[in-house]
Design an enzyme around this catalytic site. Sequence first.
Site, PDB file in Angstrom:
ATOM      1  N   SER A 126     -35.928  38.299 -34.494  1.00 47.79           N
ATOM      2  CA  SER A 126     -36.206  38.408 -35.926  1.00 47.79           C
ATOM      3  C   SER A 126     -35.394  39.524 -36.592  1.00 47.79           C
ATOM      4  O   SER A 126     -35.420  39.656 -37.820  1.00 47.79           O
ATOM      5  CB  SER A 126     -37.705  38.662 -36.158  1.00 47.79           C
ATOM      6  OG  SER A 126     -38.119  39.864 -35.548  1.00 47.79           O
ATOM      7  N   HIS A 127     -34.671  40.318 -35.787  1.00 47.55           N
ATOM      8  CA  HIS A 127     -33.867  41.399 -36.358  1.00 47.55           C
ATOM      9  C   HIS A 127     -32.392  41.287 -35.988  1.00 47.55           C
ATOM     10  O   HIS A 127     -31.631  42.224 -36.217  1.00 47.55           O
ATOM     11  CB  HIS A 127     -34.413  42.753 -35.907  1.00 47.55           C
ATOM     12  CG  HIS A 127     -35.737  43.082 -36.511  1.00 47.55           C
ATOM     13  ND1 HIS A 127     -36.920  42.684 -35.934  1.00 47.55           N
ATOM     14  CD2 HIS A 127     -36.070  43.728 -37.648  1.00 47.55           C
ATOM     15  CE1 HIS A 127     -37.928  43.089 -36.690  1.00 47.55           C
ATOM     16  NE2 HIS A 127     -37.446  43.728 -37.731  1.00 47.55           N
ATOM     17  N   ASP A 134     -41.074  37.486 -37.873  1.00 48.52           N
ATOM     18  CA  ASP A 134     -41.675  36.568 -36.908  1.00 48.52           C
ATOM     19  C   ASP A 134     -42.418  35.442 -37.612  1.00 48.52           C
ATOM     20  O   ASP A 134     -42.409  34.297 -37.144  1.00 48.52           O
ATOM     21  CB  ASP A 134     -42.635  37.326 -35.989  1.00 48.52           C
ATOM     22  CG  ASP A 134     -41.917  38.268 -35.034  1.00 48.52           C
ATOM     23  OD1 ASP A 134     -40.754  37.977 -34.689  1.00 48.52           O
ATOM     24  OD2 ASP A 134     -42.504  39.288 -34.643  1.00 48.52           O
TER      25      ASP A 134
END
Length: 334
Positions: free
Chosen positions: A49-50, A190
């Site tokens: 997610s990053h 997420d």
Amino acid sequence: MSNIETEDLSLDEISKLAKTVFSNNGCDENNTNALARTVTTAERDGSLSHGLFRVPGYVASLKSGKVKGDAQPKIDNKLASIVTVDGDFGYAPLAIEKGLPVAVEAAKNTGVAVIRLINTFHFAALWPETEFLAENGLMGLACTVYKPAVAPAGASTPFFGTNPVSFAWPRPDNDPFVFDMATSTLAMGDVQIAARDGHEVPHGTGLGPDGKPSDDPAEILKGVLLPFGGYKGSAIALMIELLSAGMTGDNFSFEAGETDNNDGGPAKGGEFILAINPQLVVGDNWSEHCEEFFRRIKAIEGVRLPGERRHKNRRDKGPRKVNKELLERIRKLI
């Protein structure tokens, strides 16, 4: 659940793709390299997610002119234990890379150092900052805020950001102990990935637009996330607002929400980073004392220390599976 297509990319290919996109969209060499390192290490360690997931948002805020792709962070270390890093309205990774070594030196000399990171746009995980400190023999704590997305306990209106916090403890002969978590039930990224991939999320992760608890991430994105642990997580989120904004002078979440142009990229804000030198605070044998603690907790059946999965992922040098639809979006940005 939907059938998700992926494509295998080596870490080198991920890095090259990120560098190409950033340099072609207004980043100078220093900012390009810092952003690409941030994206690649996230993919390497499984923090999806990053990683590449953030690239379209980065590019959107470059194209809108909100973020300076040629920002040149400036450091003020007039006070021995306080390091102010002014990010010059650029992305946080370059400012962090410049500020951390100064904080390490300060903490090694004085025992404690604070980084006050201001005028940056933070869109990444926090564990790289704290892990860097731990790898240099220091305890690290970092936190930041974001635009309102989380309702305080008892409410249904967003006021807090997801307000993540990361903590790292040095272990000289082992991987450092590191955790990085949102104070919301799930990180926003997420929830966004779950919505994209057609996954449900745990019931009560957030409220739908009707104000009722939901396990549908798409509905939660229309509504509001909730703090983990009810009023306890809410209190920690409030503390992070005060550390990240009150202690830096940069935006609280509500201020970020009121001033951001909503281009899909990060909002302007600050980050609070604390480094403490256990050698100077505790003295000799601090590490041996703590290693016995880690030995005892790991001897308990079923216990896995936070961060162990990330370090295990890191040791895998093979290709990473990347969402094919995401890759198509990124390649169109070149």
